[in-house]
Scaffold this motif. Structure first.
Motif, PDB file in Angstrom:
ATOM      1  N   ASP A  74       1.043  -1.087   0.027  1.00 39.15           N
ATOM      2  CA  ASP A  74       0.114  -0.101   0.165  1.00 39.15           C
ATOM      3  C   ASP A  74       0.835   1.236  -0.125  1.00 39.15           C
ATOM      4  OD1 ASP A  74      -2.232   1.373   0.102  1.00 39.15           O
ATOM      5  OD2 ASP A  74      -3.021   0.574   1.983  1.00 39.15           O
ATOM      6  N   TYR A  75       0.213   2.426  -0.219  1.00 34.92           N
ATOM      7  CA  TYR A  75       0.952   3.664   0.122  1.00 34.92           C
ATOM      8  C   TYR A  75      -0.028   4.584   0.885  1.00 34.92           C
ATOM      9  CZ  TYR A  75      -1.338   6.273  -3.642  1.00 34.92           C
ATOM     10  OH  TYR A  75      -2.290   6.891  -4.382  1.00 34.92           O
ATOM     11  N   ILE A  76       0.578   5.802   1.639  1.00 32.98           N
ATOM     12  CA  ILE A  76      -0.356   6.415   2.131  1.00 32.98           C
ATOM     13  C   ILE A  76       0.343   7.616   2.110  1.00 32.98           C
ATOM     14  CG2 ILE A  76       0.698   5.760   4.640  1.00 32.98           C
ATOM     15  CD1 ILE A  76      -2.187   6.243   5.389  1.00 32.98           C
ATOM     16  N   LEU A  77      -0.416   8.754   2.228  1.00 32.11           N
ATOM     17  CA  LEU A  77       0.069  10.092   2.358  1.00 32.11           C
ATOM     18  C   LEU A  77       0.256  10.606   3.728  1.00 32.11           C
ATOM     19  CD1 LEU A  77      -2.403  12.093  -0.180  1.00 32.11           C
ATOM     20  CD2 LEU A  77       0.013  11.697  -0.347  1.00 32.11           C
ATOM     21  N   LYS A  78       1.651  11.113   3.946  1.00 34.26           N
ATOM     22  CA  LYS A  78       2.007  11.555   5.528  1.00 34.26           C
ATOM     23  C   LYS A  78       0.800  12.388   5.844  1.00 34.26           C
ATOM     24  CE  LYS A  78       6.840  11.384   4.379  1.00 34.26           C
ATOM     25  NZ  LYS A  78       7.868  12.233   4.633  1.00 34.26           N
ATOM     26  N   SER A  79       0.243  13.127   5.149  1.00 31.08           N
ATOM     27  CA  SER A  79      -0.922  13.988   5.870  1.00 31.08           C
ATOM     28  C   SER A  79      -2.293  13.256   6.144  1.00 31.08           C
ATOM     29  CB  SER A  79      -1.407  15.046   4.762  1.00 31.08           C
ATOM     30  OG  SER A  79      -1.832  14.520   3.599  1.00 31.08           O
ATOM     31  N   SER A  80      -2.125  12.060   5.878  1.00 26.25           N
ATOM     32  CA  SER A  80      -3.503  11.036   6.461  1.00 26.25           C
ATOM     33  C   SER A  80      -3.643  11.306   7.735  1.00 26.25           C
ATOM     34  CB  SER A  80      -3.437   9.628   5.611  1.00 26.25           C
ATOM     35  OG  SER A  80      -3.111   9.526   4.446  1.00 26.25           O
ATOM     36  N   SER A  81      -4.738  10.926   8.187  1.00 32.18           N
ATOM     37  CA  SER A  81      -5.206  10.861   9.343  1.00 32.18           C
ATOM     38  C   SER A  81      -4.739   9.540  10.185  1.00 32.18           C
ATOM     39  CB  SER A  81      -6.811  10.681   9.729  1.00 32.18           C
ATOM     40  OG  SER A  81      -7.468   9.375   9.166  1.00 32.18           O
ATOM     41  N   SER A  82      -4.660   9.824  11.590  1.00 29.50           N
ATOM     42  CA  SER A  82      -4.391   8.531  12.326  1.00 29.50           C
ATOM     43  C   SER A  82      -5.142   7.337  12.018  1.00 29.50           C
ATOM     44  CB  SER A  82      -4.347   9.115  13.748  1.00 29.50           C
ATOM     45  OG  SER A  82      -3.712  10.087  14.220  1.00 29.50           O
ATOM     46  N   ASP A  83      -6.285   7.446  11.973  1.00 32.86           N
ATOM     47  CA  ASP A  83      -7.250   6.441  11.641  1.00 32.86           C
ATOM     48  C   ASP A  83      -7.114   5.686  10.571  1.00 32.86           C
ATOM     49  OD1 ASP A  83      -8.561   6.774  14.103  1.00 32.86           O
ATOM     50  OD2 ASP A  83     -10.364   7.949  13.367  1.00 32.86           O
ATOM     51  N   GLU A  84      -6.763   6.518   9.317  1.00 31.83           N
ATOM     52  CA  GLU A  84      -6.264   5.914   8.080  1.00 31.83           C
ATOM     53  C   GLU A  84      -5.124   5.096   8.001  1.00 31.83           C
ATOM     54  OE1 GLU A  84      -6.655   5.486   3.618  1.00 31.83           O
ATOM     55  OE2 GLU A  84      -8.216   6.271   5.424  1.00 31.83           O
ATOM     56  N   LEU A  85      -4.242   5.397   8.770  1.00 32.09           N
ATOM     57  CA  LEU A  85      -2.722   4.973   8.995  1.00 32.09           C
ATOM     58  C   LEU A  85      -3.155   3.318   9.476  1.00 32.09           C
ATOM     59  CD1 LEU A  85       0.222   4.787   8.539  1.00 32.09           C
ATOM     60  CD2 LEU A  85       0.438   5.761  10.653  1.00 32.09           C
ATOM     61  N   LEU A  86      -3.854   3.422  10.781  1.00 35.93           N
ATOM     62  CA  LEU A  86      -4.160   2.233  11.361  1.00 35.93           C
ATOM     63  C   LEU A  86      -5.106   1.433  10.626  1.00 35.93           C
ATOM     64  CD1 LEU A  86      -4.690   3.835  14.945  1.00 35.93           C
ATOM     65  CD2 LEU A  86      -3.039   2.251  14.573  1.00 35.93           C
ATOM     66  N   GLN A  87      -5.848   1.901   9.815  1.00 30.07           N
ATOM     67  CA  GLN A  87      -6.676   1.023   9.112  1.00 30.07           C
ATOM     68  C   GLN A  87      -5.839   0.235   7.904  1.00 30.07           C
ATOM     69  OE1 GLN A  87      -9.400   3.248   6.981  1.00 30.07           O
ATOM     70  NE2 GLN A  87     -11.136   2.713   8.240  1.00 30.07           N
ATOM     71  N   ARG A  88      -5.056   1.060   7.178  1.00 30.50           N
ATOM     72  CA  ARG A  88      -4.081   0.468   6.433  1.00 30.50           C
ATOM     73  C   ARG A  88      -3.219  -0.497   6.791  1.00 30.50           C
ATOM     74  NH1 ARG A  88      -3.526   4.067   1.165  1.00 30.50           N
ATOM     75  NH2 ARG A  88      -5.336   5.376   1.457  1.00 30.50           N
ATOM     76  N   ILE A  89      -2.778  -0.195   8.003  1.00 34.98           N
ATOM     77  CA  ILE A  89      -1.781  -1.502   8.625  1.00 34.98           C
ATOM     78  C   ILE A  89      -2.570  -2.536   9.108  1.00 34.98           C
ATOM     79  CG2 ILE A  89      -0.533  -1.840  10.695  1.00 34.98           C
ATOM     80  CD1 ILE A  89       0.536   1.325  10.538  1.00 34.98           C
ATOM     81  N   ARG A  90      -3.755  -2.432   9.569  1.00 34.56           N
ATOM     82  CA  ARG A  90      -4.496  -3.481   9.765  1.00 34.56           C
ATOM     83  C   ARG A  90      -4.741  -4.241   8.673  1.00 34.56           C
ATOM     84  NH1 ARG A  90      -7.557   0.024  13.451  1.00 34.56           N
ATOM     85  NH2 ARG A  90      -6.578  -0.162  15.519  1.00 34.56           N
ATOM     86  N   ARG A  91      -5.063  -3.694   7.560  1.00 35.53           N
ATOM     87  CA  ARG A  91      -5.658  -4.298   6.320  1.00 35.53           C
ATOM     88  C   ARG A  91      -4.452  -5.383   5.794  1.00 35.53           C
ATOM     89  NH1 ARG A  91      -6.890  -0.222   2.464  1.00 35.53           N
ATOM     90  NH2 ARG A  91      -8.314   0.530   3.942  1.00 35.53           N
ATOM     91  N   VAL A  92      -3.214  -4.957   6.019  1.00 36.01           N
ATOM     92  CA  VAL A  92      -2.002  -5.564   5.712  1.00 36.01           C
ATOM     93  C   VAL A  92      -1.865  -6.882   6.551  1.00 36.01           C
ATOM     94  CG1 VAL A  92       0.402  -5.661   5.584  1.00 36.01           C
ATOM     95  CG2 VAL A  92      -0.653  -3.737   4.648  1.00 36.01           C
ATOM     96  N   PHE A  93      -2.149  -6.483   7.918  1.00 39.65           N
ATOM     97  CA  PHE A  93      -2.020  -7.956   8.857  1.00 39.65           C
ATOM     98  C   PHE A  93      -3.342  -8.906   8.724  1.00 39.65           C
ATOM     99  CE2 PHE A  93       0.857  -5.108  11.517  1.00 39.65           C
ATOM    100  CZ  PHE A  93       1.930  -5.354  11.154  1.00 39.65           C
ATOM    101  N   GLU A  94      -4.342  -8.431   8.183  1.00 39.13           N
ATOM    102  CA  GLU A  94      -5.599  -9.216   7.968  1.00 39.13           C
ATOM    103  C   GLU A  94      -5.101 -10.616   7.296  1.00 39.13           C
ATOM    104  OE1 GLU A  94      -8.715  -6.973   6.641  1.00 39.13           O
ATOM    105  OE2 GLU A  94      -9.153  -6.051   8.758  1.00 39.13           O
TER     106      GLU A  94
END
Length: 128
Positions: free
Chosen positions: A108-128
């Motif tokens: 995945d990739y994420i913008l540094k300006s993304s929200s905390s929730d967005e970052l956590l969501q993307r990380i959780r998605r990778v771990f699923e």
């Protein structure tokens, strides 16, 4: 400590960025849920990876002297580390860079300006 799980059985995330403010923000967002290791250069990331295998790497694209793409290529060429999932961090949305990193198997990739929730969501998605 070369095992995949960090302290308390929590997943370990390696955050790589050459900006201290970004590393502090990432650490503050993630430390409640994950063990977070921060390094401020691609060279330091590779040195860390020789001894340790995190569950995920958050990797900044634009760093000096060794950029994120160069660092990612080196990680993909490492024995026992090529399979570590990587989420690229970027300050600007650049489709060419995203395509280039996609060829190297980023999750995945994420913008540094993304929200905390967005970052956590993307990380959780990778771990699923």
């Amino acid at each position: 400590m070369s095992q995949t799980e960090g302290e308390n059985g929590r997943k370990r995330i390696l955050a790589v960025d050459d900006t201290a403010v970004v590393l502090t923000r990432i650490s503050n967002i993630l430390r409640e849920y994950y063990e977070v290791v921060t390094v401020n250069s691609g060279v330091r990331a590779l040195k860390y990876l020789k001894e340790n295998k995190p569950n995920l790497i958050l990797l900044d694209i634009q760093m000096l002297p060794m950029g994120g793409i160069e660092t990612l290529q080196a990680i993909r060429n490492m024995n026992d580390r090529a399979d570590v999932p990587v989420i690229m961090l970027t300050g600007v949305e650049d489709k060419d860079i995203v395509l280039e990193t996609a060829k190297l198997g980023i999750r995945d990739y994420i913008l540094k300006s993304s929200s905390s929730d967005e970052l956590l969501q993307r990380i959780r998605r990778v771990f699923e």
